[in-house]
Design a protein around this motif. Structure first.
Motif, PDB file in Angstrom:
ATOM      1  N   MET A   1       0.856  -1.192   0.000  1.00 33.13           N
ATOM      2  CA  MET A   1       0.000   0.000   0.000  1.00 33.13           C
ATOM      3  C   MET A   1       0.894   1.244   0.000  1.00 33.13           C
ATOM      4  O   MET A   1       2.059   1.159   0.387  1.00 33.13           O
ATOM      5  CB  MET A   1      -0.899   0.008   1.240  1.00 33.13           C
ATOM      6  N   PRO A   2       0.341   2.402  -0.389  1.00 31.92           N
ATOM      7  CA  PRO A   2       1.167   3.609  -0.487  1.00 31.92           C
ATOM      8  C   PRO A   2       1.698   4.130   0.850  1.00 31.92           C
ATOM      9  O   PRO A   2       2.800   4.673   0.906  1.00 31.92           O
ATOM     10  CB  PRO A   2       0.256   4.650  -1.135  1.00 31.92           C
ATOM     11  N   ASP A   3       0.911   3.984   1.918  1.00 30.34           N
ATOM     12  CA  ASP A   3       1.377   4.476   3.217  1.00 30.34           C
ATOM     13  C   ASP A   3       0.562   3.829   4.340  1.00 30.34           C
ATOM     14  O   ASP A   3      -0.417   3.126   4.095  1.00 30.34           O
ATOM     15  CB  ASP A   3       1.313   6.012   3.308  1.00 30.34           C
ATOM     16  N   GLU A   4       0.990   4.094   5.559  1.00 32.44           N
ATOM     17  CA  GLU A   4       0.354   3.472   6.724  1.00 32.44           C
ATOM     18  C   GLU A   4      -1.116   3.858   6.846  1.00 32.44           C
ATOM     19  O   GLU A   4      -1.958   3.016   7.197  1.00 32.44           O
ATOM     20  CB  GLU A   4       1.114   3.875   7.986  1.00 32.44           C
TER      21      GLU A   4
ATOM     22  N   PHE B   1      -5.606  -8.987  11.187  1.00 26.09           N
ATOM     23  CA  PHE B   1      -4.963  -8.006  10.324  1.00 26.09           C
ATOM     24  C   PHE B   1      -3.736  -7.426  11.010  1.00 26.09           C
ATOM     25  O   PHE B   1      -3.689  -7.317  12.229  1.00 26.09           O
ATOM     26  CB  PHE B   1      -5.915  -6.839  10.037  1.00 26.09           C
ATOM     27  N   ALA B   2      -2.756  -7.022  10.206  1.00 26.74           N
ATOM     28  CA  ALA B   2      -1.577  -6.341  10.726  1.00 26.74           C
ATOM     29  C   ALA B   2      -1.069  -5.366   9.667  1.00 26.74           C
ATOM     30  O   ALA B   2      -1.338  -5.534   8.470  1.00 26.74           O
ATOM     31  CB  ALA B   2      -0.479  -7.341  11.075  1.00 26.74           C
ATOM     32  N   ILE B   3      -0.346  -4.373  10.140  1.00 26.87           N
ATOM     33  CA  ILE B   3       0.347  -3.453   9.248  1.00 26.87           C
ATOM     34  C   ILE B   3       1.810  -3.864   9.263  1.00 26.87           C
ATOM     35  O   ILE B   3       2.435  -3.904  10.325  1.00 26.87           O
ATOM     36  CB  ILE B   3       0.200  -1.995   9.719  1.00 26.87           C
TER      37      ILE B   3
ATOM     38  N   GLU C   1      13.138   0.579   7.987  1.00 27.58           N
ATOM     39  CA  GLU C   1      13.242   1.955   7.496  1.00 27.58           C
ATOM     40  C   GLU C   1      11.891   2.531   7.083  1.00 27.58           C
ATOM     41  O   GLU C   1      11.808   3.662   6.632  1.00 27.58           O
ATOM     42  CB  GLU C   1      14.196   2.033   6.289  1.00 27.58           C
ATOM     43  N   GLU C   2      10.839   1.726   7.220  1.00 26.48           N
ATOM     44  CA  GLU C   2       9.497   2.114   6.795  1.00 26.48           C
ATOM     45  C   GLU C   2       9.497   2.581   5.345  1.00 26.48           C
ATOM     46  O   GLU C   2       8.867   3.571   4.975  1.00 26.48           O
ATOM     47  CB  GLU C   2       8.907   3.175   7.720  1.00 26.48           C
ATOM     48  N   SER C   3      10.227   1.832   4.493  1.00 29.74           N
ATOM     49  CA  SER C   3      10.308   2.186   3.080  1.00 29.74           C
ATOM     50  C   SER C   3       9.148   1.590   2.289  1.00 29.74           C
ATOM     51  O   SER C   3       8.958   1.916   1.124  1.00 29.74           O
ATOM     52  CB  SER C   3      11.644   1.730   2.495  1.00 29.74           C
TER      53      SER C   3
ATOM     54  N   PHE D   1      -7.715   2.087  -2.306  1.00 32.00           N
ATOM     55  CA  PHE D   1      -6.814   2.879  -1.480  1.00 32.00           C
ATOM     56  C   PHE D   1      -5.369   2.829  -1.975  1.00 32.00           C
ATOM     57  O   PHE D   1      -4.431   3.023  -1.215  1.00 32.00           O
ATOM     58  CB  PHE D   1      -6.898   2.406  -0.022  1.00 32.00           C
ATOM     59  N   GLY D   2      -5.196   2.521  -3.254  1.00 33.58           N
ATOM     60  CA  GLY D   2      -3.859   2.523  -3.850  1.00 33.58           C
ATOM     61  C   GLY D   2      -3.091   1.233  -3.680  1.00 33.58           C
ATOM     62  O   GLY D   2      -1.880   1.199  -3.890  1.00 33.58           O
TER      63      GLY D   2
END
Length: 130
Positions: free
Chosen positions: A38-41, A69-71, A76-78, A109-110
């Protein structure tokens, strides 16, 4: 839409046949993880909420349990990825049902392609599929 689903089931059936041919026991429930970049958190969080709502009305495959579910990200959160884990017997239609639901919601959501993997208890290895 129906033809796309049938093609996805055929693709996943062929992948499961490869695992079976390599000695994986596909008769018992295993730990599956579905991933979608996904594009971001924030987009992962929104997508997770959309999927939770969807699964309330469009239940998980029969016999699926322990859904979570998990993120996921790296140090580096790249990248950001939606990770959805559940336990179920490897079945092409069931895998395709979950994969399609995640793809349909995440694209809003991308989200990118959905991949899945499972732990083969006989080898203690994770096998990644696209």
């Amino acid at each position: 839409m129906r033809d796309d689903f049938l093609a996805l089931v055929a693709e996943n059936a062929a992948l499961l046949d490869q695992f079976r041919d390599q000695g994986a026991d596909l008769s018992r429930p295993v730990d599956f993880t579905f991933n979608c970049d996904m594009p971001d958190e924030d987009m992962v969080e929104v997508c997770i909420e959309a999927l939770k709502a969807r699964f309330e009305h469009d239940p998980l495959p029969h016999g699926a349990e322990q859904a979570d579910f998990a993120i996921c990200t790296d140090d580096e959160e790249s990248y950001w990825s939606l990770c959805f884990s559940l336990v179920m017997v490897p079945d092409a239609a069931a895998i395709s049902q979950v994969e399609r639901a995640i793809r349909q919601e995440s694209q809003k959501f991308g989200g990118d392609e959905v991949s899945w993997e499972f732990a083969d208890p006989s080898t203690k290895q994770m096998d990644r599929l696209q």
